[in-house]
Motif scaffolding. Structure first.
Motif, short mmCIF file in Angstrom:
data_model
loop_
_atom_site.label_atom_id
_atom_site.label_comp_id
_atom_site.label_asym_id
_atom_site.label_seq_id
_atom_site.Cartn_x
_atom_site.Cartn_y
_atom_site.Cartn_z
N THR A 111 0.83 -1.20 0.00
CA THR A 111 0.00 0.00 0.00
C THR A 111 0.87 1.25 0.00
O THR A 111 0.60 2.21 -0.73
N ARG A 120 3.62 5.63 -5.84
CA ARG A 120 3.42 5.68 -7.30
C ARG A 120 2.32 6.67 -7.65
O ARG A 120 2.46 7.45 -8.59
N GLU A 121 1.21 6.64 -6.90
CA GLU A 121 0.10 7.55 -7.19
C GLU A 121 0.47 9.01 -6.97
O GLU A 121 -0.08 9.90 -7.61
N LEU A 122 1.42 9.27 -6.08
CA LEU A 122 1.89 10.64 -5.84
C LEU A 122 2.94 11.07 -6.87
O LEU A 122 3.40 12.20 -6.83
N LYS A 152 2.23 1.72 -3.43
CA LYS A 152 1.16 2.17 -4.33
C LYS A 152 0.90 3.66 -4.15
O LYS A 152 0.74 4.39 -5.13
N ILE A 153 0.88 4.12 -2.91
CA ILE A 153 0.68 5.54 -2.65
C ILE A 153 1.83 6.36 -3.25
O ILE A 153 1.59 7.41 -3.87
#
Length: 107
Positions: free
Chosen positions: A20, A26-28, A23-24
């Protein structure tokens, strides 16, 4: 069998927390900074740190009571008991920082 199941559950919870966190990142938009090998992962050559109460960077586990309250975890039936254990078992909480120099250990 219980010990095998318990060990698998502990490792799964930690792996899910790390997945998680990645993933955060990458999303940022920090995905290009992700390490591609275990040595760099362990050396924390990525942006961001994940801190949990009760570990060396945040040793006072009692502070987790406030975090649980702020997150309103009772909405999902998650709580801490008087012995400072999270329920359901294998639950975890953390706070994450993304400052470029944020590291778990400053070495």
């Amino acid at each position: 069998n219980y010990l095998y199941f318990h060990g698998m559950a502990v490792q799964t919870a930690e792996a899910l927390a790390e997945w998680t966190h990645a993933k955060i990142r990458r999303e940022l938009g920090f995905g290009n900074e992700e390490p591609d090998n275990v040595r760099d992962i362990l050396a924390q050559r990525h942006r961001g740190s994940r801190y949990s109460f009760g570990y060396p960077a945040c040793p006072n586990i009692h502070d987790q009571y406030k975090q649980v309250e702020l997150l309103q975890t009772d909405r999902i039936k998650m709580y801490m008991d008087e012995s400072e254990q999270l329920y359901p078992e294998q639950s975890t909480t953390a706070f994450i920082t993304y400052h470029p120099v944020s590291k778990y250990y400053n070495v």
